[in-house]
Design an enzyme around this catalytic site. Structure first.
Site, PDB file in Angstrom:
ATOM      1  N   ASP A  37      38.648  84.680  28.128  1.00 14.67           N
ATOM      2  CA  ASP A  37      37.636  84.619  29.187  1.00 14.67           C
ATOM      3  C   ASP A  37      38.004  83.600  30.267  1.00 14.67           C
ATOM      4  OD1 ASP A  37      37.156  82.536  27.379  1.00 14.67           O
ATOM      5  OD2 ASP A  37      34.970  82.734  27.484  1.00 14.67           O
ATOM      6  N   SER A 125      27.952  80.635  19.291  1.00 15.36           N
ATOM      7  CA  SER A 125      27.485  80.153  20.582  1.00 15.36           C
ATOM      8  C   SER A 125      26.019  79.756  20.580  1.00 15.36           C
ATOM      9  CB  SER A 125      27.744  81.188  21.688  1.00 15.36           C
ATOM     10  OG  SER A 125      27.700  80.545  22.939  1.00 15.36           O
ATOM     11  N   SER A 127      25.149  77.031  21.688  1.00 10.41           N
ATOM     12  CA  SER A 127      24.965  76.337  22.964  1.00 10.41           C
ATOM     13  C   SER A 127      24.517  77.305  24.057  1.00 10.41           C
ATOM     14  CB  SER A 127      26.248  75.615  23.378  1.00 10.41           C
ATOM     15  OG  SER A 127      27.317  76.528  23.534  1.00 10.41           O
ATOM     16  N   GLU A 159      27.558  73.957  31.111  1.00 15.49           N
ATOM     17  CA  GLU A 159      28.428  73.630  29.978  1.00 15.49           C
ATOM     18  C   GLU A 159      29.756  73.036  30.452  1.00 15.49           C
ATOM     19  OE1 GLU A 159      29.761  75.437  25.693  1.00 15.49           O
ATOM     20  OE2 GLU A 159      27.926  75.997  26.713  1.00 15.49           O
ATOM     21  N   ASP A 171      30.198  83.644  26.670  1.00 17.21           N
ATOM     22  CA  ASP A 171      29.052  83.336  25.826  1.00 17.21           C
ATOM     23  C   ASP A 171      27.742  83.487  26.585  1.00 17.21           C
ATOM     24  OD1 ASP A 171      31.001  82.714  24.019  1.00 17.21           O
ATOM     25  OD2 ASP A 171      30.644  80.546  24.027  1.00 17.21           O
TER      26      ASP A 171
END
Length: 397
Positions: A37, A125, A127, A159, A171
């Protein structure tokens, strides 16, 4: 009592009234496309039916006060004076507020309680689930337009730039844009999304090894730096633009480490596109083979596996009903993912736990999951609406 019921009861106990809003955002599992990604490549995640829930009500000032059913320390921030504090879950809340205010959105204060079914550090994930739940909360209170892709970009900015984890967009996009029964093929350069329907009768078995590693440490960010260095040697903007012939011609200039890192990214992009086609065709045997190749590439070329993750993959693939398995998430520790026939899930879980415990002495946690929808409002104005009447924000940065 499920997570939402426990949350509503806790909110009423603490604040004396039911919450005005309840929002939730899912964890995600990445089927294939690991460490591609942030190289502007392709990924194939799915949101899963394990959620972070947040119950809240508005405040009359500019404070955000958020309690957690899992942690003792609440987060208490002032929107007009956002400052970094010691690394903790509250930094994700501050980061989302900072990212939204940096986009010149006017935020309002609120207070609430959150709880999460997404295990922390397992590669699912947690977060991003927290970031998108918090973004949904800010949008609900301030009546902001909700565009999933745009909000995912703001959460990624939080993030990357506030928390300091240089992750890609996968994510947050999965948590924002997921669709039940589908994986999400994402072109991370253009942010074009394609929903890939999953074959009937297959489920995700997330195999949490009970090992953990904080992605804020140097290893994850080092891999990204190595990929950027390889792209610089190849004189391209990102490894998305590389192919195997170009890689081979630059072998000596790259050196062995950068060569292997780039080879993983190039071949993983190829595997991801192939897996999306094979899932659409219902060819789970072929998808399983791609899983195995992906894990070997992550283990040998990208060097982000671990002994426990290798054992998890080995145990899973030896059990009847498993089409294939690979590590999922950033690696180094955490979880593996297996695609399992739904008729074998119970036996698979029992046999996997026995095999893994015998090999490692550790007790794994097994989550049998299905693909789920993205972040949403469950209670309050515009509940269950993906886009409130105030309209969508168009475009992206």
């Amino acid at each position: 009592m499920d997570s939402r019921e426990r949350l509503e009861m806790a909110f009423s106990t603490r604040f004396g009234t039911p919450p005005i809003w309840i929002v939730r955002a899912p964890g995600r599992v990445n089927l294939i496309g690991e460490h591609t990604d942030y190289n502007q490549g392709f990924v194939l995640p799915a949101a899963i039916d394990r959620y972070t829930y947040l119950a809240l009500r508005p405040r009359l000032d500019d404070r955000v006060v958020l309690h957690s059913l899992e942690r003792e320390d609440p987060t208490d921030i002032r929107l007009d004076t956002l400052e970094h504090q010691a690394p903790a879950w509250g930094e994700y809340v501050r980061g989302v507020a900072w990212a939204l205010q940096s986009a010149e959105l006017s935020l309002k204060g609120w207070e609430g309680i959150l709880t999460s079914e997404v295990p922390i550090g397992a590669g699912l994930s947690s977060s991003a689930a927290l970031e998108l739940a918090v973004a949904r909360a800010f949008a609900a209170v301030a009546e902001l337009p909700w565009d999933p892709v745009w909000m995912a970009q703001r959460a990624q900015s939080a993030e990357n730039e506030w928390v300091g984890v240089r992750s890609g967009i996968m994510d947050q996009l999965a948590a924002a844009c997921g669709q039940a029964g589908h994986a999400l093929l994402i072109d991370c350069r253009t942010l074009v999304l394609e929903f890939v329907q999953l074959p009937a009768g297959v489920r995700f078995a997330v195999l949490d090894t009970s090992t953990r590693r904080d992605l804020r440490d140097s290893s994850y960010n080092m891999r990204r730096q190595e990929c950027e260095a390889a792209a610089e040697v190849l004189q391209i903007a990102s490894l998305r633009e590389a192919d195997l012939p170009a890689l081979e011609s630059a072998n000596e200039r790259l050196g062995p480490t950068l060569y292997r890192r780039a080879r993983h990214v190039i071949t993983e992009n190829q595997r991801t596109l192939a897996a999306a086609r094979d899932l659409s065709d219902g060819d789970l045997s072929r998808v399983g083979s791609l899983f195995q190749s992906s894990h070997e590439s992550l283990r040998k070329d990208f060097e982000v596996s671990s002994p426990e993750l290798d054992v998890a993959v080995g145990c899973a693939t030896a059990i009847q009903g498993c089409y294939g398995a690979r590590l999922t998430g950033g690696g180094f520790a955490g979880a593996a993912l297996a695609l399992v026939d739904e008729g074998h899930t119970e036996g698979f879980a029992v046999e996997f736990q026995r095999c893994f415990r015998q090999a490692t002495g550790l007790t794994p946690t097994i989550h049998i999951c299905d693909a789920a929808g993205g972040a949403e409002v469950l209670r309050g104005p515009h509940a269950n609406s993906r886009n409130p009447p105030s309209g969508e924000r168009q475009g992206s940065d």
